[in-house]
Write a protein that holds these residues in place. Sequence first.
Motif, short mmCIF file in Angstrom:
data_model
loop_
_atom_site.label_atom_id
_atom_site.label_comp_id
_atom_site.label_asym_id
_atom_site.label_seq_id
_atom_site.Cartn_x
_atom_site.Cartn_y
_atom_site.Cartn_z
N VAL A 11 0.85 -1.19 0.00
CA VAL A 11 0.00 0.00 0.00
C VAL A 11 0.89 1.24 0.00
N PRO A 12 0.63 2.20 -0.90
CA PRO A 12 1.40 3.43 -0.83
C PRO A 12 1.33 4.00 0.59
N THR A 13 2.48 4.26 1.17
CA THR A 13 2.52 4.74 2.56
C THR A 13 1.66 5.99 2.73
N ALA A 14 1.61 6.83 1.74
CA ALA A 14 0.80 8.05 1.80
C ALA A 14 -0.70 7.73 1.85
N ASN A 15 -1.08 6.51 1.50
CA ASN A 15 -2.50 6.12 1.48
C ASN A 15 -2.94 5.39 2.74
N LYS A 16 -2.18 5.48 3.82
CA LYS A 16 -2.52 4.73 5.03
C LYS A 16 -3.95 5.05 5.50
N ASP A 17 -4.31 6.31 5.60
CA ASP A 17 -5.66 6.67 6.04
C ASP A 17 -6.72 6.17 5.07
N LYS A 18 -6.44 6.26 3.76
CA LYS A 18 -7.38 5.75 2.75
C LYS A 18 -7.53 4.24 2.90
N PHE A 19 -6.40 3.55 3.18
CA PHE A 19 -6.46 2.10 3.36
C PHE A 19 -7.32 1.75 4.57
N ILE A 20 -7.14 2.45 5.68
CA ILE A 20 -7.92 2.18 6.89
C ILE A 20 -9.40 2.39 6.62
N LYS A 21 -9.74 3.45 5.90
CA LYS A 21 -11.15 3.71 5.55
C LYS A 21 -11.68 2.57 4.67
N HIS A 22 -10.90 2.21 3.65
CA HIS A 22 -11.28 1.11 2.75
C HIS A 22 -11.50 -0.19 3.54
N ALA A 23 -10.58 -0.49 4.45
CA ALA A 23 -10.69 -1.72 5.24
C ALA A 23 -11.91 -1.69 6.15
N ASN A 24 -12.13 -0.58 6.81
CA ASN A 24 -13.29 -0.47 7.70
C ASN A 24 -14.60 -0.67 6.95
N GLU A 25 -14.69 -0.15 5.74
CA GLU A 25 -15.90 -0.32 4.94
C GLU A 25 -16.05 -1.75 4.44
#
Length: 121
Positions: A11-25
């Motif tokens: 995962v692009p390190t800059a996308n950590k927050d986007k990844f967490i949102k994606h995972a939660n959904e």
Amino acid sequence: MSYVDGFVMAVPTANKDKFIKHANEGDSVFMENGATRVLECWGDDVKSGKQTDFMRAVNAKDDETVVFSWVEWPDKATRDTGMEKVMKDPRMMPEKNPMPFDGMRMIFGGFSPVVELETKH
């Protein structure tokens, strides 16, 4: 005995927050369809190996972080039924919940535990 689906992705390190949102959904869909536990783990001690390693397995770039995730199910039958529903759920479609990483480099598979140890608290 339980059943486990495992995933490794870069995962692009800059996308950590986007990844967490994606995972939660997305992870709630697994839980609604029979999973007993989901873990999404952001790599912070992923070392390079001499022959192979997590980073090479997903062709991680310097600006990416390896994520190791798994979904636990009570058994394979529940997993098979649940996973079929998960894959058809509109909330899992890229248009609804786009992956903030290159899904073509994600590796995944289903696993039957052969040893299971845990502590009782």
